[in-house]
Write a protein that holds these residues in place. Sequence first.
Motif, PDB file in Angstrom:
ATOM      1  N   PRO A 235      -4.769  14.212   1.425  1.00  7.95           N
ATOM      2  CA  PRO A 235      -5.326  13.320   2.439  1.00  7.95           C
ATOM      3  C   PRO A 235      -5.783  12.016   1.785  1.00  7.95           C
ATOM      4  CG  PRO A 235      -6.352  15.484   2.553  1.00  7.95           C
ATOM      5  CD  PRO A 235      -5.492  15.472   1.337  1.00  7.95           C
ATOM      6  N   PRO A 236      -5.409  10.871   2.357  1.00  6.96           N
ATOM      7  CA  PRO A 236      -5.763   9.600   1.728  1.00  6.96           C
ATOM      8  C   PRO A 236      -7.248   9.279   1.891  1.00  6.96           C
ATOM      9  CG  PRO A 236      -4.610   9.225   3.796  1.00  6.96           C
ATOM     10  CD  PRO A 236      -4.646  10.706   3.596  1.00  6.96           C
ATOM     11  N   LEU A 237      -7.738   8.465   0.987  1.00  5.98           N
ATOM     12  CA  LEU A 237      -9.134   8.028   1.058  1.00  5.98           C
ATOM     13  C   LEU A 237      -9.278   6.944   2.129  1.00  5.98           C
ATOM     14  CD1 LEU A 237      -9.646   7.797  -2.796  1.00  5.98           C
ATOM     15  CD2 LEU A 237     -10.791   9.422  -1.273  1.00  5.98           C
ATOM     16  N   CYS A 238     -10.330   7.065   2.961  1.00  4.29           N
ATOM     17  CA  CYS A 238     -10.558   6.059   4.005  1.00  4.29           C
ATOM     18  C   CYS A 238     -11.736   5.166   3.617  1.00  4.29           C
ATOM     19  CB  CYS A 238     -10.888   6.708   5.335  1.00  4.29           C
ATOM     20  SG  CYS A 238      -9.703   7.936   5.814  1.00  4.29           S
ATOM     21  N   ASN A 239     -11.567   3.884   3.859  1.00  9.30           N
ATOM     22  CA  ASN A 239     -12.636   2.942   3.535  1.00  9.30           C
ATOM     23  C   ASN A 239     -13.933   3.248   4.280  1.00  9.30           C
ATOM     24  OD1 ASN A 239     -11.015   1.653   1.755  1.00  9.30           O
ATOM     25  ND2 ASN A 239     -10.517  -0.070   3.098  1.00  9.30           N
ATOM     26  N   ALA A 240     -13.788   3.769   5.523  1.00  7.11           N
ATOM     27  CA  ALA A 240     -14.985   4.038   6.327  1.00  7.11           C
ATOM     28  C   ALA A 240     -15.923   5.021   5.609  1.00  7.11           C
ATOM     29  CB  ALA A 240     -14.579   4.583   7.684  1.00  7.11           C
ATOM     30  N   SER A 241     -15.346   6.041   5.001  1.00  8.58           N
ATOM     31  CA  SER A 241     -16.223   7.023   4.342  1.00  8.58           C
ATOM     32  C   SER A 241     -16.882   6.429   3.094  1.00  8.58           C
ATOM     33  CB  SER A 241     -15.471   8.305   4.011  1.00  8.58           C
ATOM     34  OG  SER A 241     -14.183   8.048   3.527  1.00  8.58           O
ATOM     35  N   VAL A 263      -8.188   1.879  -5.904  1.00  9.25           N
ATOM     36  CA  VAL A 263      -7.361   2.521  -4.876  1.00  9.25           C
ATOM     37  C   VAL A 263      -6.197   1.611  -4.479  1.00  9.25           C
ATOM     38  CG1 VAL A 263      -7.342   3.215  -2.440  1.00  9.25           C
ATOM     39  CG2 VAL A 263      -9.089   4.105  -3.959  1.00  9.25           C
ATOM     40  N   SER A 264      -6.459   0.304  -4.380  1.00  4.53           N
ATOM     41  CA  SER A 264      -5.340  -0.553  -3.965  1.00  4.53           C
ATOM     42  C   SER A 264      -4.336  -0.743  -5.109  1.00  4.53           C
ATOM     43  CB  SER A 264      -5.829  -1.892  -3.386  1.00  4.53           C
ATOM     44  OG  SER A 264      -6.543  -2.591  -4.359  1.00  4.53           O
ATOM     45  N   ARG A 265      -4.820  -0.694  -6.360  1.00  2.00           N
ATOM     46  CA  ARG A 265      -3.844  -0.752  -7.469  1.00  2.00           C
ATOM     47  C   ARG A 265      -2.955   0.493  -7.482  1.00  2.00           C
ATOM     48  NH1 ARG A 265      -7.827  -3.187 -10.583  1.00  2.00           N
ATOM     49  NH2 ARG A 265      -8.143  -1.442 -12.003  1.00  2.00           N
ATOM     50  N   ALA A 266      -3.572   1.637  -7.200  1.00  4.03           N
ATOM     51  CA  ALA A 266      -2.790   2.881  -7.121  1.00  4.03           C
ATOM     52  C   ALA A 266      -1.762   2.785  -5.991  1.00  4.03           C
ATOM     53  CB  ALA A 266      -3.716   4.072  -6.896  1.00  4.03           C
ATOM     54  N   ASP A 272      -0.999   8.392  -5.956  1.00  7.83           N
ATOM     55  CA  ASP A 272      -2.261   8.753  -5.323  1.00  7.83           C
ATOM     56  C   ASP A 272      -3.403   8.496  -6.284  1.00  7.83           C
ATOM     57  OD1 ASP A 272      -1.299  10.007  -2.766  1.00  7.83           O
ATOM     58  OD2 ASP A 272      -0.171  11.190  -4.227  1.00  7.83           O
ATOM     59  N   CYS A 273      -4.436   7.835  -5.774  1.00  7.98           N
ATOM     60  CA  CYS A 273      -5.564   7.505  -6.636  1.00  7.98           C
ATOM     61  C   CYS A 273      -6.341   8.768  -6.999  1.00  7.98           C
ATOM     62  CB  CYS A 273      -6.464   6.499  -5.934  1.00  7.98           C
ATOM     63  SG  CYS A 273      -7.688   5.803  -7.031  1.00  7.98           S
ATOM     64  N   VAL A 274      -6.627   9.589  -6.007  1.00  7.14           N
ATOM     65  CA  VAL A 274      -7.345  10.847  -6.254  1.00  7.14           C
ATOM     66  C   VAL A 274      -6.458  11.995  -5.774  1.00  7.14           C
ATOM     67  CG1 VAL A 274      -9.350  12.260  -5.652  1.00  7.14           C
ATOM     68  CG2 VAL A 274      -9.620   9.801  -6.044  1.00  7.14           C
ATOM     69  N   VAL A 292      -6.995  11.806 -11.511  1.00  6.92           N
ATOM     70  CA  VAL A 292      -7.444  10.510 -10.987  1.00  6.92           C
ATOM     71  C   VAL A 292      -6.728   9.367 -11.707  1.00  6.92           C
ATOM     72  CG1 VAL A 292      -9.448   9.030 -10.558  1.00  6.92           C
ATOM     73  CG2 VAL A 292      -9.702  11.505 -10.469  1.00  6.92           C
ATOM     74  N   PHE A 293      -6.220   8.456 -10.911  1.00  4.47           N
ATOM     75  CA  PHE A 293      -5.548   7.262 -11.420  1.00  4.47           C
ATOM     76  C   PHE A 293      -6.547   6.421 -12.207  1.00  4.47           C
ATOM     77  CE2 PHE A 293      -4.155   2.797 -10.434  1.00  4.47           C
ATOM     78  CZ  PHE A 293      -2.961   2.827 -11.130  1.00  4.47           C
ATOM     79  N   ALA A 294      -6.170   6.033 -13.438  1.00  7.65           N
ATOM     80  CA  ALA A 294      -7.109   5.282 -14.261  1.00  7.65           C
ATOM     81  C   ALA A 294      -6.594   3.878 -14.570  1.00  7.65           C
ATOM     82  CB  ALA A 294      -7.383   6.022 -15.565  1.00  7.65           C
ATOM     83  N   ASP A 295      -5.298   3.660 -14.339  1.00  7.39           N
ATOM     84  CA  ASP A 295      -4.702   2.345 -14.567  1.00  7.39           C
ATOM     85  C   ASP A 295      -4.922   1.841 -15.989  1.00  7.39           C
ATOM     86  OD1 ASP A 295      -3.097   0.329 -13.652  1.00  7.39           O
ATOM     87  OD2 ASP A 295      -4.761  -0.952 -13.047  1.00  7.39           O
ATOM     88  N   GLN A 296      -4.942   2.745 -16.935  1.00  2.00           N
ATOM     89  CA  GLN A 296      -5.091   2.363 -18.333  1.00  2.00           C
ATOM     90  C   GLN A 296      -4.223   3.309 -19.151  1.00  2.00           C
ATOM     91  OE1 GLN A 296      -9.153   1.686 -19.921  1.00  2.00           O
ATOM     92  NE2 GLN A 296      -9.815   2.213 -17.865  1.00  2.00           N
ATOM     93  N   ASN A 297      -3.960   2.942 -20.368  1.00  2.00           N
ATOM     94  CA  ASN A 297      -3.264   3.872 -21.247  1.00  2.00           C
ATOM     95  C   ASN A 297      -4.050   4.070 -22.527  1.00  2.00           C
ATOM     96  OD1 ASN A 297      -0.883   5.360 -20.575  1.00  2.00           O
ATOM     97  ND2 ASN A 297      -0.032   3.387 -19.927  1.00  2.00           N
TER      98      ASN A 297
END
Length: 374
Positions: A235-241, A263-266, A272-274, A292-297
Amino acid sequence: MTYESSVMAVKMFEFSSKEELFSFNANIDCPYCTKPVTASQHHLSTHHLRCAIHYSENGIGKFSIPCFCPEERRGKRSHWHCTKCTKIIQRSSDFRLHLSNHGMVMTDKPQDGEETSMDNTYVSDTPEERPPCQKCDSLFATPPNFRQQSKQQNGKHEQPMLCVDAKNGIYVTPKDSEGTSILIHICKSLVAQSFLCELDSCREFMSMAAQSGNPGKECFHLERTKNARCYSPPPPLCNASLEEMAEKGILSKSRKDECMALVSRAFMEEVDCVFPVFWEENGPERFVYFSVFADQNEVWCTFGRTCVTLDTKFGKWHCQCPDANNAQYSCIHQHLCMWWVFQERPCWRQSATVNRMVEMEEIPAKIMKTDDIL
Ligand SMILES: [Zn+2]
Ligand SMILES: [Zn+2]
Ligand SMILES: [Zn+2]
Ligand SMILES: [Zn+2]
Ligand SMILES: [Zn+2]
Ligand SMILES: [Zn+2]
């Protein structure tokens, strides 16, 4: 033949029965110990057999015994001599993994009175021909009839394997076969021609195999990706929560912005970010893992992802990243997972109410306060 080599000639490390181990001439000193001590049946039982590692090789039950020989001895600890190659390994968990990489199937210690040989129902591990997966085009994935696939040939459960990123061929699996250990990431992508495991010991094993003329040899984890559970989007993450969490003061405004940015980079990377991971063989489990997406190596996120763990019993979080060592603040990855939990599993907000420290092996402790999530 020198004395040394004649001793070495009788020094075995792998046995297929207790009798084989006890067939030593009981008058000699134990070849596995530093101090002179007679290799009596009692000594061998209490000092070596008791701590043996049991496994099956092509259906035949075997065990290896720990050694205390002076050549490799470090302090009071024992070590393990691999009989499949010449490596000497210090830690028993590493040795189990090493043996798995040699194709051994780890088993429990046989019941007393029984021989170590396994039952005869073992069949060889020949993967059936499988069509590519509809969802992720992965040739290695199979339909999610997972319960059956996770049964090993000898009746033991194989560690589960799950595809969390079909695009880049990223999978997750428990690090070792014992208990509540951490999740590791592996990468098996035909497109990128990338066949990598996060664990140093596996990389070492594969490069050793390559040097000895077996370049296609995969570590025990990579091999098991053929039985992986398919990618299926969480299930995707919602900004509202996330806004609601920020309103409740669970995270700061700046952290909220950081979370949204990651989240937007993912999203741009089409991953999926999470990605929550539920093994759930026998109902709900105490530990929940997130890739979890970390966008680093970096070393702590080998394939651009880190592992976050939630102990639902004590509401304790753990992340591999260096920021998680800060006892006072949660790292961004933990906050991202809290977001997911806040949104998708309100019941765990309750379970995170006990504010107590528990020791989790090899995982630095950290408590998430009740008010962090309520
Ligand atoms: Zn001994
Ligand atoms: Zn030794
Ligand atoms: Zn070996
Ligand atoms: Zn591996
Ligand atoms: Zn798939
Ligand atoms: Zn982190």
